[in-house]
Design a protein around this motif. Structure first.
Motif, PDB file in Angstrom:
ATOM      1  N   LEU A   1       3.074   0.973 -11.314  1.00  0.00           N
ATOM      2  CA  LEU A   1       3.698   1.181 -12.619  1.00  0.00           C
ATOM      3  C   LEU A   1       3.372   0.062 -13.592  1.00  0.00           C
ATOM      4  O   LEU A   1       3.548   0.219 -14.803  1.00  0.00           O
ATOM      5  CB  LEU A   1       5.213   1.324 -12.462  1.00  0.00           C
ATOM      6  N   VAL A   2       2.884  -1.065 -13.089  1.00  0.00           N
ATOM      7  CA  VAL A   2       2.406  -2.136 -13.952  1.00  0.00           C
ATOM      8  C   VAL A   2       0.949  -1.910 -14.316  1.00  0.00           C
ATOM      9  O   VAL A   2       0.554  -2.030 -15.487  1.00  0.00           O
ATOM     10  CB  VAL A   2       2.570  -3.514 -13.262  1.00  0.00           C
ATOM     11  N   ILE A   3       0.140  -1.580 -13.333  1.00  0.00           N
ATOM     12  CA  ILE A   3      -1.308  -1.463 -13.533  1.00  0.00           C
ATOM     13  C   ILE A   3      -1.720  -0.084 -14.047  1.00  0.00           C
ATOM     14  O   ILE A   3      -2.470   0.037 -15.021  1.00  0.00           O
ATOM     15  CB  ILE A   3      -2.058  -1.774 -12.222  1.00  0.00           C
ATOM     16  N   GLN A   4      -1.229   0.976 -13.383  1.00  0.00           N
ATOM     17  CA  GLN A   4      -1.617   2.345 -13.734  1.00  0.00           C
ATOM     18  C   GLN A   4      -0.396   3.271 -13.731  1.00  0.00           C
ATOM     19  O   GLN A   4      -0.275   4.145 -12.870  1.00  0.00           O
ATOM     20  CB  GLN A   4      -2.663   2.864 -12.747  1.00  0.00           C
ATOM     21  N   PRO A   5       0.509   3.088 -14.685  1.00  0.00           N
ATOM     22  CA  PRO A   5       1.723   3.924 -14.696  1.00  0.00           C
ATOM     23  C   PRO A   5       1.430   5.411 -14.846  1.00  0.00           C
ATOM     24  O   PRO A   5       2.134   6.240 -14.267  1.00  0.00           O
ATOM     25  CB  PRO A   5       2.513   3.382 -15.892  1.00  0.00           C
ATOM     26  N   LYS A   6       0.397   5.738 -15.605  1.00  0.00           N
ATOM     27  CA  LYS A   6       0.062   7.148 -15.801  1.00  0.00           C
ATOM     28  C   LYS A   6      -0.430   7.773 -14.505  1.00  0.00           C
ATOM     29  O   LYS A   6      -0.044   8.901 -14.152  1.00  0.00           O
ATOM     30  CB  LYS A   6      -0.993   7.304 -16.892  1.00  0.00           C
ATOM     31  N   LYS A   7      -1.250   7.050 -13.761  1.00  0.00           N
ATOM     32  CA  LYS A   7      -1.835   7.593 -12.538  1.00  0.00           C
ATOM     33  C   LYS A   7      -0.772   7.887 -11.490  1.00  0.00           C
ATOM     34  O   LYS A   7      -0.768   8.962 -10.883  1.00  0.00           O
ATOM     35  CB  LYS A   7      -2.873   6.622 -11.971  1.00  0.00           C
ATOM     36  N   ILE A   8       0.146   6.948 -11.253  1.00  0.00           N
ATOM     37  CA  ILE A   8       1.140   7.162 -10.197  1.00  0.00           C
ATOM     38  C   ILE A   8       2.080   8.312 -10.554  1.00  0.00           C
ATOM     39  O   ILE A   8       2.441   9.115  -9.688  1.00  0.00           O
ATOM     40  CB  ILE A   8       1.943   5.878  -9.910  1.00  0.00           C
ATOM     41  N   THR A   9       2.453   8.434 -11.814  1.00  0.00           N
ATOM     42  CA  THR A   9       3.362   9.522 -12.201  1.00  0.00           C
ATOM     43  C   THR A   9       2.668  10.878 -12.137  1.00  0.00           C
ATOM     44  O   THR A   9       3.242  11.846 -11.639  1.00  0.00           O
ATOM     45  CB  THR A   9       3.920   9.287 -13.615  1.00  0.00           C
TER      46      THR A   9
ATOM     47  N   ASP B   1       0.809  -1.218   0.000  1.00  0.00           N
ATOM     48  CA  ASP B   1       0.000   0.000   0.000  1.00  0.00           C
ATOM     49  C   ASP B   1       0.845   1.272   0.000  1.00  0.00           C
ATOM     50  O   ASP B   1       0.314   2.373  -0.113  1.00  0.00           O
ATOM     51  CB  ASP B   1      -0.923   0.011   1.225  1.00  0.00           C
ATOM     52  N   LYS B   2       2.135   1.120   0.145  1.00  0.00           N
ATOM     53  CA  LYS B   2       3.031   2.276   0.082  1.00  0.00           C
ATOM     54  C   LYS B   2       4.460   1.787  -0.124  1.00  0.00           C
ATOM     55  O   LYS B   2       4.776   0.634   0.164  1.00  0.00           O
ATOM     56  CB  LYS B   2       2.937   3.115   1.363  1.00  0.00           C
ATOM     57  N   GLY B   3       5.299   2.653  -0.636  1.00  0.00           N
ATOM     58  CA  GLY B   3       6.699   2.298  -0.777  1.00  0.00           C
ATOM     59  C   GLY B   3       7.033   1.575  -2.069  1.00  0.00           C
ATOM     60  O   GLY B   3       6.353   1.703  -3.089  1.00  0.00           O
ATOM     61  N   PHE B   4       8.091   0.773  -2.016  1.00  0.00           N
ATOM     62  CA  PHE B   4       8.694   0.179  -3.199  1.00  0.00           C
ATOM     63  C   PHE B   4       7.737  -0.733  -3.968  1.00  0.00           C
ATOM     64  O   PHE B   4       7.557  -0.576  -5.185  1.00  0.00           O
ATOM     65  CB  PHE B   4       9.948  -0.604  -2.776  1.00  0.00           C
TER      66      PHE B   4
ATOM     67  N   ILE C   1       5.983  -0.487  -7.787  1.00  0.00           N
ATOM     68  CA  ILE C   1       6.053  -1.530  -8.819  1.00  0.00           C
ATOM     69  C   ILE C   1       4.653  -1.895  -9.315  1.00  0.00           C
ATOM     70  O   ILE C   1       4.398  -1.948 -10.522  1.00  0.00           O
ATOM     71  CB  ILE C   1       6.771  -2.781  -8.278  1.00  0.00           C
ATOM     72  N   ARG C   2       3.762  -2.161  -8.378  1.00  0.00           N
ATOM     73  CA  ARG C   2       2.401  -2.553  -8.747  1.00  0.00           C
ATOM     74  C   ARG C   2       1.708  -1.449  -9.551  1.00  0.00           C
ATOM     75  O   ARG C   2       1.065  -1.721 -10.577  1.00  0.00           O
ATOM     76  CB  ARG C   2       1.585  -2.870  -7.493  1.00  0.00           C
TER      77      ARG C   2
END
Length: 234
Positions: free
Chosen positions: A54-62, A44-47, A51-52
């Motif tokens: 950037l696999v599922i929703q790379p646009k959202k996290i960035t 739920d937080k951190g490394f 990873i999760r």
């Protein structure tokens, strides 16, 4: 009670003002180790969260990170450094057999001396300079997309290179390609750029992402070759 971090008065488990945990324990060796592992293994937080996502929703996290929604997200530079550290540990553990190294040396000795040294430099030292790949990638993203400032593009580049490095670890275990020569790594970069910058124009996004990858590789080759030649002649 008053929050130990911001002095905000509350009676919740976490401070409503800054999110600091209520009743923070005294620092001990076990608490340091626990916090360190938690920052890496917590989904739920951190490394692992990075990873999760950037696999599922790379646009959202960035985009969330750039817009300031950073709770739970491991900052991109730390993410990249951890990814590269894991890569170095893995390739050190799975060393190329000595007889294969000697065979390669015989083959390389037939090549021109400078080219031979540059090739050796790439294989031996690139893994330590891989973190600097965010600079040519950031420059390229800025030139092509121009949506964010350069520092923000560096942050996006760190997410991309970090995730591609982790994918490169899996690829290395199968194909034994060094990071710089691994096509899987570049396909991962292409995919992430496409997913992050795809604004419903699929064909255009694929074309622009491909241009980004080509320009990035050209810059990378130029930079590494220049460093290798300078080191050789110095």
């Amino acid at each position: 009670m008053n929050c130990i971090n911001c002095n905000f008065e509350h009676n919740e488990k976490y401070c409503p003002n800054c999110g600091e945990r209520k009743g923070t324990k005294k620092i001990t060796l076990s608490s340091i180790v626990e916090d360190s592992f938690s920052s890496i293994t917590n989904m739920d937080k951190g490394f692992l969260f990075n990873i999760r996502s950037l696999v599922i929703q790379p646009k959202k996290i960035t985009i969330d990170y750039i817009l300031g929604k950073r709770k739970g997200i491991l900052n991109p530079i730390s993410f990249l450094i951890i990814a590269i550290t894991i890569y170095i540990i893995v390739i050190t553990f799975f060393k190329v057999p000595k007889d294969l190294v000697e065979e390669n040396s015989v083959t390389k000795s037939q090549l021109e001396k400078t080219s031979n040294y540059v090739g050796f430099f790439l294989r031996a030292y690139l893994k330590y300079f891989w973190v600097l790949c965010i600079i040519p990638l950031g420059i390229t993203l800025k030139l092509i997309f121009r949506k964010y400032n350069f520092i923000e593009h560096l942050a996006i580049s760190s997410f991309i290179i970090g995730q591609a490095t982790l994918i490169g670890i899996l690829s290395f275990l199968v194909f034994r390609f060094p990071l710089i020569f691994d096509p899987v790594v570049y396909l991962a970069i292409l995919w992430l750029v496409y997913k992050i910058f795809n604004n419903n124009g699929r064909i255009e996004a694929i074309a622009l992402s491909t241009i980004v990858l080509i320009l990035f590789i050209l810059q990378l080759i130029l930079i590494i070759a220049t460093i290798g030649v300078i080191k050789y002649f110095c």
